[in-house]
Design an enzyme around this catalytic site. Sequence first.
Site, short mmCIF file in Angstrom:
data_model
loop_
_atom_site.label_atom_id
_atom_site.label_comp_id
_atom_site.label_asym_id
_atom_site.label_seq_id
_atom_site.Cartn_x
_atom_site.Cartn_y
_atom_site.Cartn_z
N TYR A 1 60.11 -0.37 37.11
CA TYR A 1 59.95 -0.26 35.66
C TYR A 1 58.82 0.72 35.39
O TYR A 1 57.75 0.62 36.00
CB TYR A 1 59.60 -1.64 35.07
CG TYR A 1 59.31 -1.63 33.58
CD1 TYR A 1 60.31 -1.35 32.66
CD2 TYR A 1 58.03 -1.92 33.11
CE1 TYR A 1 60.04 -1.36 31.30
CE2 TYR A 1 57.76 -1.94 31.74
CZ TYR A 1 58.77 -1.66 30.84
OH TYR A 1 58.51 -1.67 29.49
N ASP B 1 53.78 6.19 39.91
CA ASP B 1 53.45 5.35 38.76
C ASP B 1 52.53 4.24 39.26
O ASP B 1 52.99 3.23 39.79
CB ASP B 1 54.73 4.79 38.14
CG ASP B 1 54.42 3.86 36.97
OD1 ASP B 1 53.23 3.57 36.73
OD2 ASP B 1 55.37 3.42 36.30
N LYS C 1 46.73 -0.20 32.38
CA LYS C 1 46.21 -1.54 32.69
C LYS C 1 44.71 -1.54 33.01
O LYS C 1 43.88 -1.52 32.11
CB LYS C 1 47.03 -2.18 33.82
CG LYS C 1 48.53 -2.28 33.42
CD LYS C 1 49.31 -3.22 34.28
CE LYS C 1 50.80 -3.15 34.03
NZ LYS C 1 51.36 -4.14 33.15
N1 PLP Z 1 54.63 1.42 34.76
C1 PLP Z 1 54.47 0.28 35.44
C2 PLP Z 1 54.49 0.30 36.92
C3 PLP Z 1 54.28 -0.92 34.74
O1 PLP Z 1 54.14 -2.05 35.44
C4 PLP Z 1 54.27 -0.89 33.34
C5 PLP Z 1 54.10 -2.14 32.58
O2 PLP Z 1 54.07 -3.21 33.09
C6 PLP Z 1 54.43 0.32 32.68
C7 PLP Z 1 54.60 1.48 33.43
C8 PLP Z 1 54.40 0.38 31.19
O3 PLP Z 1 53.10 0.17 30.74
P1 PLP Z 1 52.86 -0.35 29.24
O4 PLP Z 1 53.39 -1.74 29.17
O5 PLP Z 1 51.36 -0.26 29.08
O6 PLP Z 1 53.57 0.58 28.35
#
Ligand code: PLP
Length: 429
Positions: free
Chosen positions: A144, A239, A267
Amino acid sequence: MGRDKSAGQFERAKRVMPGGVSSPVRAFNGVGGIPPFIAKAKGSHIWDVDGNEYIDYVGSWGPAILGHAHPKIVAALNEAIENGTSFGAPTELETELASMICGAYPSMEMVRFVNSGTEATMSAIRLARGVTGRSKIVKFEGCYHGHADSLLVKAGSGAATCGEPTSAGIIEETVKHTIVCRYNDLSGFENAMKAHGREVACVIVEPVAGNMGCVPPAEGFLKGLRDITKKSGALLIFDEVMTGFRVAFGGAQELYNIKPDLTCLGKIIGGGLPVGAYGGRRDFMEKVSPLGPVYQAGTLSGNPLAMTAGIKTIELLSEPGVYKKLEEISSALTDGIKEVFDEFKIPNRINRVGAMWSIFFTGRPVTDFVSAAENDGPKFRKFFHFLLDGGIYLAPSPFESAFVSLAHSKDDVRKTIDVIKLWAETEKK
Ligand code: PLP
């Protein structure tokens, strides 16, 4: 454990917000029941509006690595707030946090701040397309990367929990450029790149997957991605929104010694306030506006409160022994849980990388989305509710990672294992 007040607040919330929540997994659709409405949090514990106390392994889905309401973060924020909450103009705080990030992540020579992980990945992909002039992207099933249109294909996390591997409202023209490969399947990836490599702008991956539960990269997988993308001219995007400052101070790229072209963070770097960031090689980042033609902007980007919390968090994480301590608490916890499951002959796989872990009720190793989906859903639901009623707060879905913070104590670990043992006893009756 009564949750009458939460039930009332949930009913009221559902009248004015879809599902009563601001983000889908919070609605408990994956496990059923009423989500506790949270009144306050301190250290490793949270309290709901009915006064129930829980040991928290969600940690705001990752940011709370120091524990909640750390006194030094609270003091720094109190001081900062007196000076105003947003200016829409440059501050030294942004340069300070960007310098700290570049220091910890040598692959990131320049950084742009945004407001969420979603914005970070969306912008990094736009940049990769701008740099290469190519259209296609590769992602991995079960990873994700936020909810930007081109990335919401075979996504894990909430999308997996809701049984919606993709979303309504996304047009085919957008997703036809997204190629999906299997996580940890290097030969499948190699074949996809043989067929499309020259059209691929970037390959985006969670270097430790956290959104199909915690799934570590197989030996050689990340290095394979690095080698193959280098050959094809596609950018490799890590990511690290979840893994950044989590699995190691320098993230998964430090842990596995791989240098991506671009990195996305979120985060932890906001210390619990809304932040994201993307960055990478200077020549690529110089393509971002105002220096280059790839447009990206944000009213609240680089917000002074978020920068302040981020700076203080990273300062505290850079103290000696921090990641050793995280490893010790995390391993004591997952080793103890595994012992209980094995004693009671409950099929299980516990995956863990540092302070990020998950439990799968399956007898087979979990290495990708297909094996993660073999988790026994009904068993997880029972387990989740037993723990919740016993004062242990896990993410309400088997497709999420759990997190340990520096505030978790030996007592927390012991209590968690005791509750799990009680569950195992009832399960075997
Ligand atoms: N990328 C990863 C690996 C994530 O775990 C998340 C959210 O949990 C995101 C992107 C998206 O981040 P946000 O919820 O701050 O938009």
